[in-house]
Write an enzyme that holds these catalytic residues in place. Sequence first.
Site, PDB file in Angstrom:
ATOM      1  N   SER A 132       0.846  -1.192   0.000  1.00 54.04           N
ATOM      2  CA  SER A 132       0.000   0.000   0.000  1.00 54.04           C
ATOM      3  C   SER A 132       0.879   1.239   0.000  1.00 54.04           C
ATOM      4  O   SER A 132       2.055   1.172   0.385  1.00 54.04           O
ATOM      5  CB  SER A 132      -0.890   0.002   1.252  1.00 54.04           C
ATOM      6  OG  SER A 132      -1.534   1.245   1.445  1.00 54.04           O
ATOM      7  N   TYR A 145      -2.934  -0.534  10.476  1.00 56.19           N
ATOM      8  CA  TYR A 145      -2.712  -0.969   9.095  1.00 56.19           C
ATOM      9  C   TYR A 145      -1.328  -0.563   8.614  1.00 56.19           C
ATOM     10  O   TYR A 145      -0.616  -1.357   7.984  1.00 56.19           O
ATOM     11  CB  TYR A 145      -3.794  -0.362   8.207  1.00 56.19           C
ATOM     12  CG  TYR A 145      -3.758  -0.823   6.765  1.00 56.19           C
ATOM     13  CD1 TYR A 145      -4.220  -2.083   6.415  1.00 56.19           C
ATOM     14  CD2 TYR A 145      -3.282   0.016   5.757  1.00 56.19           C
ATOM     15  CE1 TYR A 145      -4.199  -2.508   5.093  1.00 56.19           C
ATOM     16  CE2 TYR A 145      -3.261  -0.402   4.437  1.00 56.19           C
ATOM     17  CZ  TYR A 145      -3.725  -1.660   4.105  1.00 56.19           C
ATOM     18  OH  TYR A 145      -3.703  -2.072   2.798  1.00 56.19           O
TER      19      TYR A 145
END
Length: 274
Positions: A132, A145
């Site tokens: 990501s 995250y």
Amino acid sequence: MRSILITGCSSGIGLDAALGMRARGWRVFATCRQEADCDRLRGEGFESFRLDYADEASIETALAEVLDRTGGTLDALFNNGAYAVPGAVEDLPRGALREIFEVNLFGWHDLTRRVIPVMRAQGHGRIVQCSSVLGIVGAAWRGAYVATKFGLEGLTDVLRMELAGTGIAVALIEPGPIGTKFRQNAIPHFEKWIDWEASARRADYERLRDRLYNRRGPDAFELAPSAVTEKLVHAVESARPRARYYVTTPTHIAGLLRRILPTWALDLVIARNG
């Protein structure tokens, strides 16, 4: 026929990857966390079975099924399934971090370790990790995250170096905003772990909750999951795959700013655009 194991195929990036790779002639093993999603994919002609990163037995069983069907080979692995626990770092209980690391990092590592001996024996293979933009830079309210993706980036970098010369190539795909159910899927984890009403940041949570519960349209620079599939194709089919694939404008900007800005300046940029 080349074979690829893809995780998290119930929707979004994983589903698009499964459809895209099948269209290119690959034999796709499309796994999901829930058996109901596997049933649906089987109805669409996929070889699909359950693989839940939090369930070690399901990882072992799923890979054994793949190898039984292929005669012991596997050309590519695409680790993809992950989730978020939105909230301030100070409000994240230990259990929340333990659970998200089990799924977003430890499960990926477990599956990858099981696949490597197969690829070593056949003399080739591709391991692709869906990271990501938040594996490049951190952002407020996304600490859990971010931590898993920073861990994934470091582990993958070292794995790539260690596997050099084996015929096994390792790559990271780093998407920014992609049109999926990612935010919607984060809601149960937020509700399970974050006691926002008792938080010292309670007033700040109003904006987070509005963003979480009331999606009003695509994010700026948001792309379809097919943008990730395009990079996956290159990572598994190119004779010279890249170590990293940026997806979306925010990822390209974040990668550049990470290299050229001092930390305090990067913090300001992210805070203004987070």
